[in-house]
Enzyme design. Structure first.
Site, PDB file in Angstrom:
ATOM      1  CB  THR A 162      -0.854  -0.052   1.431  1.00 51.53           C
ATOM      2  OG1 THR A 162      -1.612  -1.226   1.081  1.00 51.53           O
ATOM      3  CG2 THR A 162      -1.517   1.313   1.271  1.00 51.53           C
ATOM      4  NE  ARG A 218      -9.781  -6.431   3.435  1.00 58.11           N
ATOM      5  CZ  ARG A 218      -8.708  -5.594   3.528  1.00 58.11           C
ATOM      6  NH1 ARG A 218      -8.289  -5.030   2.406  1.00 58.11           N
ATOM      7  NH2 ARG A 218      -8.086  -5.620   4.371  1.00 58.11           N
ATOM      8  CB  THR A 237       0.782   0.443   5.010  1.00 53.37           C
ATOM      9  OG1 THR A 237       0.843  -0.612   4.592  1.00 53.37           O
ATOM     10  CG2 THR A 237       2.152   0.924   5.859  1.00 53.37           C
ATOM     11  N   GLY A 238      -0.745  -1.651   6.370  1.00 56.07           N
ATOM     12  CA  GLY A 238      -0.577  -3.021   7.179  1.00 56.07           C
ATOM     13  C   GLY A 238      -1.986  -3.496   7.285  1.00 56.07           C
ATOM     14  N   GLY A 257     -10.738  -2.372   2.969  1.00 58.44           N
ATOM     15  CA  GLY A 257      -9.783  -2.397   3.880  1.00 58.44           C
ATOM     16  C   GLY A 257      -9.933  -1.045   4.542  1.00 58.44           C
ATOM     17  CG  ASP A 258      -6.293   0.103   6.543  1.00 60.00           C
ATOM     18  OD1 ASP A 258      -6.185  -0.671   5.838  1.00 60.00           O
ATOM     19  OD2 ASP A 258      -5.483   0.826   7.077  1.00 60.00           O
ATOM     20  N   GLY A 301      -5.349  -4.445   7.380  1.00 61.94           N
ATOM     21  CA  GLY A 301      -6.571  -3.381   7.453  1.00 61.94           C
ATOM     22  C   GLY A 301      -7.621  -3.523   8.540  1.00 61.94           C
TER      23      GLY A 301
HETATM   24  N1  ASP Z   1      -4.244  -1.763   4.853  1.00 66.76           N
HETATM   25  C1  ASP Z   1      -4.074  -2.382   3.370  1.00 66.76           C
HETATM   26  C2  ASP Z   1      -5.566  -3.241   3.509  1.00 66.76           C
HETATM   27  O1  ASP Z   1      -5.747  -3.825   4.357  1.00 66.76           O
HETATM   28  C3  ASP Z   1      -3.200  -3.185   3.206  1.00 66.76           C
HETATM   29  C4  ASP Z   1      -1.771  -2.805   3.578  1.00 66.76           C
HETATM   30  O2  ASP Z   1      -1.626  -1.575   3.603  1.00 66.76           O
HETATM   31  O3  ASP Z   1      -0.870  -3.493   2.953  1.00 66.76           O
HETATM   32  O4  ASP Z   1      -6.293  -3.169   2.691  1.00 66.76           O
END
Ligand code: ASP
Length: 306
Positions: A172, A200, A223-224, A202-203, A226
């Site tokens: 991301t 789906r 990021t991470g 995400g955050d 979500g």
């Molecule tokens: N946060 C993102 C999601 O969950 C993925 C990511 O940041 O790697 O969609």
């Protein structure tokens, strides 16, 4: 007196393998060049974060725009948000399949719509009605990700285990900026997680979760994984810590501690306040990031002080 601009970007938090570090560092540096070009000309933080994120959406290396992870059906589905700290105006898109640069549509929503958030076909229709060209979903798919999905699905991982693994690519992208006028802004763009269920969200594109900006608190991009980030409304949580008088550097680290301790979440974050103080942190093995101020330029795949 004009402010000294600051720009920070990230290209995702995860266990970046050694052979992919260079491409990620190159990508985040290119994003800095684009965004800094805007800030250097006296442009706005909002224009700068958009320009920086567009560069990373266009770069196949990252999980944003073309080259993103594929969902369970083998399609790219993109989410993005951009937010202006001066006015609190925001624009977001979710689950779009035919936009090369979701952050551009998000920006158009921020500027031209009374609404904040558009999803799916409605978002694509908004983009087309505002002169943005739609692409085919296949145009966003790269062979590397077809293979990636195929291998992942062949492994027959137990249900739920695919939700987030730091071993898988999670690239991301996001940016935070301070401009000469003293305004801050943030943007985040993603293809989400590998093998996600269609629809789906995400955050990344949710206000206060993957992205937030308020001149009175901070600009934040996360990021991470979500789902935990969403449950903790982590970007707003972090901005509130800055509003309470804490330095962005402390708030960034504290956000990662909170994510880990409260929900065993993994991720990364960049934080910037309107005084130009910033923080970068992650609790994954690596995170691609880059930063530029009037006096220094830096980038890396790891923040060493954690
Ligand atoms: N946060 C993102 C999601 O969950 C993925 C990511 O940041 O790697 O969609």
């Amino acid at each position: 007196m004009p402010n000294n601009p600051v720009l920070a970007v990230h290209g995702g938090a995860w266990a970046l393998p050694d052979d992919m570090v260079e491409a990620h560092i190159r990508g985040v540096r290119n994003a800095i060049s684009a965004g800094w070009g805007v800030l250097g000309r006296g442009g706005t933080a909002l224009d700068a974060v958009e320009a920086a994120v567009v560069i990373m959406e266009d770069d196949d290396t990252f999980d944003a725009g073309r080259g993103s992870f594929l969902n369970r059906d083998g399609k790219v589905q993109l989410d993005a948000l951009i937010m202006d700290g001066a006015t609190l105006r925001a624009g977001g898109v979710g689950c779009v399949e035919r936009l090369r640069n979701p952050v551009r549509t998000a920006r158009k929503i921020l500027t031209e719509s009374p609404h904040v958030y558009f999803v799916g076909e409605g978002a694509e229709r908004f983009a087309a009605e505002h002169g943005m060209e739609l692409c085919r979903n296949e145009d966003l798919v790269v062979p590397r990700e077809i293979e990636h999905l195929r291998r992942h699905q062949a492994d027959a991982a137990p249900p739920g285990s695919e939700l987030f693994s730091a071993e898988l690519n999670h690239d991301t992208v996001g940016a935070v900026a301070l401009d000469r006028h003293g305004n801050i802004a943030a943007a985040t763009s993603t293809g989400g997680t590998l093998n996600k269920a269609p629809g789906r969200l995400g955050d990344s594109s949710l206000i206060g979760c993957g992205c937030y900006a308020d001149n009175q608190t901070a600009a934040v991009s996360t990021t991470g994984w979500g789902e935990p980030i969403m449950k903790l409304v982590l970007a707003k949580w972090t901005a509130d810590r800055v509003a309470a008088g804490n330095l962005p550097e402390w708030a960034a680290k504290e956000a990662m501690n909170y994510l880990e301790q409260r929900l065993k979440g993994q991720g990364g974050i960049i934080v910037l306040n309107a005084q130009g103080q910033f923080g970068i942190a992650h609790n994954t093995p690596r995170m691609a990031w880059a930063l530029k101020t009037m006096t220094k330029e830096d980038s890396g795949a790891k923040v060493e002080n954690r």
